[in-house]
Design a protein around this motif. Sequence first.
Motif, short mmCIF file in Angstrom:
data_model
loop_
_atom_site.label_atom_id
_atom_site.label_comp_id
_atom_site.label_asym_id
_atom_site.label_seq_id
_atom_site.Cartn_x
_atom_site.Cartn_y
_atom_site.Cartn_z
N THR A 183 0.81 -1.21 0.00
CA THR A 183 0.00 0.00 0.00
C THR A 183 0.84 1.27 0.00
N THR A 184 0.16 2.39 -0.27
CA THR A 184 0.75 3.73 -0.26
C THR A 184 -0.28 4.71 0.26
N ALA A 190 -0.28 5.35 -6.19
CA ALA A 190 -0.75 3.98 -6.35
C ALA A 190 -1.10 3.70 -7.80
N GLN A 194 0.78 1.00 -10.16
CA GLN A 194 0.02 -0.07 -10.80
C GLN A 194 0.33 -0.15 -12.29
N SER A 218 -4.33 3.41 -0.07
CA SER A 218 -4.54 2.81 -1.39
C SER A 218 -3.67 1.58 -1.59
N ILE A 220 -1.67 -0.97 -3.84
CA ILE A 220 -1.01 -1.03 -5.15
C ILE A 220 -1.30 -2.38 -5.80
#
Length: 277
Positions: A183-184, A190, A194, A218, A220
């Motif tokens: 996550t970020t 993100a 992706q 969020s 990823i």
Amino acid sequence: MLAAQRQEVILDRIRRTGAVRVADLVESLAVSDMTVRRDLDALEARGALRKVHGGAVARARTEEPGFAAKSALQEDEKHAIARAVAALVPPHGAVGLSGGTTTALVAGYLVDTPGLTVVTNSLPVAEVFHRAARPDRTVALTGGFRTPSDALVGPLALASIRGLNLDLLVLGVHGIQERAGFTTPNLLEAETDQALVEASGSLVVAADHSKWGTVGISTIVPLDRCDVLVTDDGLDPAARAVLGEHVGRLVLAEVGAAGRRPGDPGPENTEQREDPA
């Protein structure tokens, strides 16, 4: 069990599963409903979790520290990880490097790898290769808007990445958790990460042990999407077991092992080991 010990047990469960139920904690900790709720109140006051009806969940992080602030954290661990990651990158390949302090260190260990084509949305990564000035290397820096972590994101970054075919991506992340994955705290970052993942044949995640249990707002990618996770040997045994069930390969870099840093004289000796979990 002391209150501090109970609260560490609660936090460990949230790190592993993302949520806890009051009824389950009452049974497993052999304490009253009121005691559990007091523990949850204390942990919520510390910002460690968020209470919900019947229990608590991991708090999603939205704050994003700056690149300089993050660079000062877990320096030895990050260098050990960067050395181990660099050993996975073959010469004459096309490699992506995302934003992050650990990926910037990886770049420093890759400057002598011949024939690389590097695609990055990280200003510090691009600067490392720019200073090295190797004629046998191509470095492509995406466009985009700059984040606090000195990564470029947004429509221009996405347009730069889509249509590319990379052999391997080295991805830096803010947090790792079984339910949330990698996550970020930055929604646009993100999306850009992706796109880099989609453009890459293999995904290597570089993250020190402190990222375990942290949840950015969020996701990823889920854990199962990772081909190789390179972390350090400070990772908790329980976390090793969980990650070993999900990622393709778990590599633990030995923080105390001998090995030069970029700019140091002499040959490099990278020590790493596979986790048997």
